[in-house]
Write an enzyme that holds these catalytic residues in place. Structure first.
Site, PDB file in Angstrom:
ATOM      1  N   ARG A  20     -10.364   7.010 -11.151  1.00 34.82           N
ATOM      2  CA  ARG A  20     -11.435   6.862 -12.039  1.00 34.82           C
ATOM      3  C   ARG A  20     -12.801   6.706 -11.743  1.00 34.82           C
ATOM      4  NH1 ARG A  20     -10.330   2.466 -15.713  1.00 34.82           N
ATOM      5  NH2 ARG A  20      -8.517   2.402 -16.894  1.00 34.82           N
ATOM      6  N   LYS A  50       8.692   5.424  -7.302  1.00 34.46           N
ATOM      7  CA  LYS A  50       9.334   3.882  -7.311  1.00 34.46           C
ATOM      8  C   LYS A  50       8.210   2.757  -7.740  1.00 34.46           C
ATOM      9  CE  LYS A  50      11.065   1.419  -4.137  1.00 34.46           C
ATOM     10  NZ  LYS A  50       9.817   0.454  -3.498  1.00 34.46           N
ATOM     11  N   LYS A  86      14.107  10.493   4.938  1.00 33.91           N
ATOM     12  CA  LYS A  86      13.946  10.405   6.022  1.00 33.91           C
ATOM     13  C   LYS A  86      15.006  11.542   6.884  1.00 33.91           C
ATOM     14  CE  LYS A  86      12.445   5.567   5.768  1.00 33.91           C
ATOM     15  NZ  LYS A  86      11.497   5.392   6.359  1.00 33.91           N
ATOM     16  N   HIS A 126      16.525   1.984  -2.232  1.00 35.91           N
ATOM     17  CA  HIS A 126      16.792   2.081  -0.662  1.00 35.91           C
ATOM     18  C   HIS A 126      18.192   2.035  -0.370  1.00 35.91           C
ATOM     19  CE1 HIS A 126      12.639   3.150  -0.832  1.00 35.91           C
ATOM     20  NE2 HIS A 126      12.063   2.142  -0.649  1.00 35.91           N
ATOM     21  N   LYS A 153      11.639  -8.807   4.548  1.00 35.78           N
ATOM     22  CA  LYS A 153      10.216  -8.798   5.128  1.00 35.78           C
ATOM     23  C   LYS A 153      10.030 -10.037   6.242  1.00 35.78           C
ATOM     24  CE  LYS A 153       7.991  -6.247   1.520  1.00 35.78           C
ATOM     25  NZ  LYS A 153       8.101  -4.955   2.246  1.00 35.78           N
TER      26      LYS A 153
HETATM   27  C1  BG6 Z   1       8.838   0.707   0.229  1.00 32.90           C
HETATM   28  C2  BG6 Z   1       8.842  -0.696  -0.309  1.00 32.90           C
HETATM   29  O1  BG6 Z   1       9.620   1.295  -0.908  1.00 32.90           O
HETATM   30  O2  BG6 Z   1       9.589   0.889   1.414  1.00 32.90           O
HETATM   31  C3  BG6 Z   1       7.839  -1.603   0.787  1.00 32.90           C
HETATM   32  O3  BG6 Z   1       8.022  -0.792  -1.598  1.00 32.90           O
HETATM   33  C4  BG6 Z   1       8.644  -1.497   2.104  1.00 32.90           C
HETATM   34  O4  BG6 Z   1       8.018  -3.117   0.491  1.00 32.90           O
HETATM   35  C5  BG6 Z   1       8.797   0.126   2.326  1.00 32.90           C
HETATM   36  O5  BG6 Z   1       7.786  -1.964   2.904  1.00 32.90           O
HETATM   37  C6  BG6 Z   1       9.688   0.391   3.643  1.00 32.90           C
HETATM   38  O6  BG6 Z   1       9.767   1.655   4.015  1.00 32.90           O
HETATM   39  P1  BG6 Z   1       9.872   2.099   5.483  1.00 32.90           P
HETATM   40  O7  BG6 Z   1       9.812   3.699   5.440  1.00 32.90           O
HETATM   41  O8  BG6 Z   1       8.588   1.483   6.264  1.00 32.90           O
HETATM   42  O9  BG6 Z   1      11.107   1.752   5.777  1.00 32.90           O
END
Ligand code: BG6
Length: 488
Positions: free
Chosen positions: A51, A148, A182, A240, A340
């Site tokens: 923007r 996502k 990954k 995931h 987290k």
């Molecule tokens: C993301 C989430 O998809 O994956 C985050 O939105 C999370 O909240 C992240 O921290 C974790 O990814 P990675 O690759 O650091 O394990």
């Protein structure tokens, strides 16, 4: 089977949200790395949209200032960086305003392939696709990448998919789950299907339980605006963790073609036992972190984080027990856990093998246990825990492990997930992206868990930052006579 049109030599990679957080932290650094290592095709330009009323110079100054910090120093090469910057184009655009798309069209190369990467809130996905189409910017060679979270629940995911499908066929649609990019996750497929020794044991006769942990030591950081309306189940489990579960549990695909792999993952998702409210009450644990210590540093609680409402009941931790209703996995609990502000950053899969039918060794009080531990993050490690004889008289058993440190066993660069996935999009390779039916099947299973929590009306259980989550998470395992791997 879906096939993709072979890519042309020139390509415009158009990033909606080109100056946004994801672009700065992940996409532009990943593209630079691909450029540096010469996997980003010569004819690829990066067209960032935002923007800000910037010209190209203002945008490249922004990139120079903000993106460099996300590139590991040894990989920074001033000459390569300068050449990379030359590939950047900036177009100022309000994505919701159809009128701006003519300027975008004018900035794109005639005859080039186009990849539209929607690194925006999912609420904008359908508007953007409709406007791209309206401006005549979508053809059979165009691709769209959807970040996502794709929707908030099954209905919103379906609505987005329906709308996007009006303009992009399934083979033109790349739904990103960066865990599939990954190296370690891709290696899981090789571990399972590139070795003959595991397959005969990979079933309920020999496996007692499977645990999948994705623990993060970081908190919500500056993302509360997004996270508080999302929570750990939508943010991590629906995508995931379920994708990891699919790779652990799927049947061998007939080939590595995108649909062959995705068909098998879909079968797993469709075999997940639906959760009733009673199952949700018994088999799931929601948590929210309170103040504590992580890695020796003081961490505030979730409710004290910036922009988190003081009464928030959003979960930052989930542990649950899932079941797969098929011949291979009937009666094997799959324990999934993510959170987290946990004790450490750790992603691992633990396969616990069935106990011995009968133990010959009375000197060993505990039942011997064999486990296969597949560590995905932070380091890549495979460990087979076995029993061996303790030297000396008698027949005492002691656990030992066969260790495979993949980091030192394999030299060579490991590209980050986004780099790998961006190159897949550019090359039109769909295997590591989610198909529509997969995504919707994942929502179909996850939604009743969210609904169950709502109808139970329970608050998330507190856990101290720096711990492994609420005590109820260990109790969930104990009921099946199992323990999380850090507790053994
Ligand atoms: C993301 C989430 O998809 O994956 C985050 O939105 C999370 O909240 C992240 O921290 C974790 O990814 P990675 O690759 O650091 O394990």
């Amino acid at each position: 089977m879906e096939t993709t049109t072979p890519p042309s030599d020139t390509l415009d990679l158009v990033i909606f949200g080109g100056a946004g957080d994801l672009s700065v932290r992940k996409l532009l650094p990943a593209l630079y790395m691909a450029h540096l290592h010469k996997t980003l095709p010569e004819g690829t330009r990066i067209v960032a949209l935002g923007r800000h009323a910037w010209d190209r110079a203002a945008f490249t100054a922004f990139v120079d200032d903000k993106v460099r910090g996300f590139i590991h120093t040894p990989e920074f090469d001033a000459t390569a960086w300068a050449r990379f910057i030359e590939r950047l184009v900036y177009v100022s655009l309000d994505a919701t305003d159809a009128k701006g798309y003519a300027a975008l069209g004018a900035a794109l190369q005639t005859g080039a392939d186009r990849v539209y990467y929607l690194a925006t809130a999912p609420t904008l996905f359908t508007t953007i696709c409709a406007h791209l189409h309206g401006a005549g910017l979508v053809n059979a060679r165009s691709r769209v990448v959807l970040e996502k979270p794709l929707g908030h629940d099954l209905a919103s995911a379906r609505a987005i998919n329906d709308e996007v499908a009006k303009y992009f066929s399934e083979s033109q649609t790349f739904r990103i789950d960066h865990y599939l990019g990954k190296e370690t996750v891709q290696n899981l497929m090789v571990l399972r299907f590139g070795n003959a020794i595991f397959e005969p044991l990979w079933r309920n006769q020999s496996i007692k339980s499977v645990q999948i942990t994705v623990a993060e030591s970081v908190g919500v950081g500056s993302r509360a605006g997004f996270y508080d309306g999302t929570g750990a189940l939508r943010d991590m489990v629906q995508n995931h963790l379920l994708q990891l579960l699919c790779i652990v549990a799927m049947e061998p695909p007939v080939s590595l073609d995108p649909d062959a792999v995705r068909d098998e993952k879909l079968k797993v998702l469709r075999s997940l036992r639906p959760m009733t409210v009673a199952d949700v009450a018994r088999d799931t644990v929601r948590g929210q972190y309170t103040a504590g210590n992580v890695g020796g540093e003081r961490a505030v609680g979730y409710l004290q984080e910036d922009n988190v409402p003081a009464t928030s009941e959003t979960e930052t931790f989930v542990a649950l027990r899932a079941h797969i209703n098929n011949w291979r996995w009937a009666n094997v609990p799959f324990f999934l856990r993510t959170g987290k502000r946990m004790a450490e950053r750790l992603s691992e899969i633990v396969i616990e093998f069935a106990p011995l039918p009968y133990s010959l060794f009375p000197d060993t009080p505990r039942q011997p246990v064999n486990r296969l531990l597949i560590r995905l993050q932070p380091e890549e490690h495979v460990q087979l825990q076995m029993m061996a004889k303790q030297p000396g008289s008698g027949m005492k058993l002691r656990p030992v492990s066969l260790d495979l440190d993949l980091q030192s066993a394999m030299t060579g660069r490991r590209a980050e997930a986004y780099e790998r996935l961006l190159i897949d999009v550019i090359k039109g390779r769909l295997t590591h992206f989610m198909r529509r039916d997969e995504l919707e099947a994942a929502w179909s299973w996850a939604e009743p868990v969210l609904d169950g929590w709502k109808s139970l009306g329970e608050k998330p259980r507190p856990y101290a930052a720096g711990s492994w989550g609420p005590a109820a998470s260990s109790a969930l395992m104990a009921r099946e006579d199992s323990t999380w791997s850090e507790e053994t």
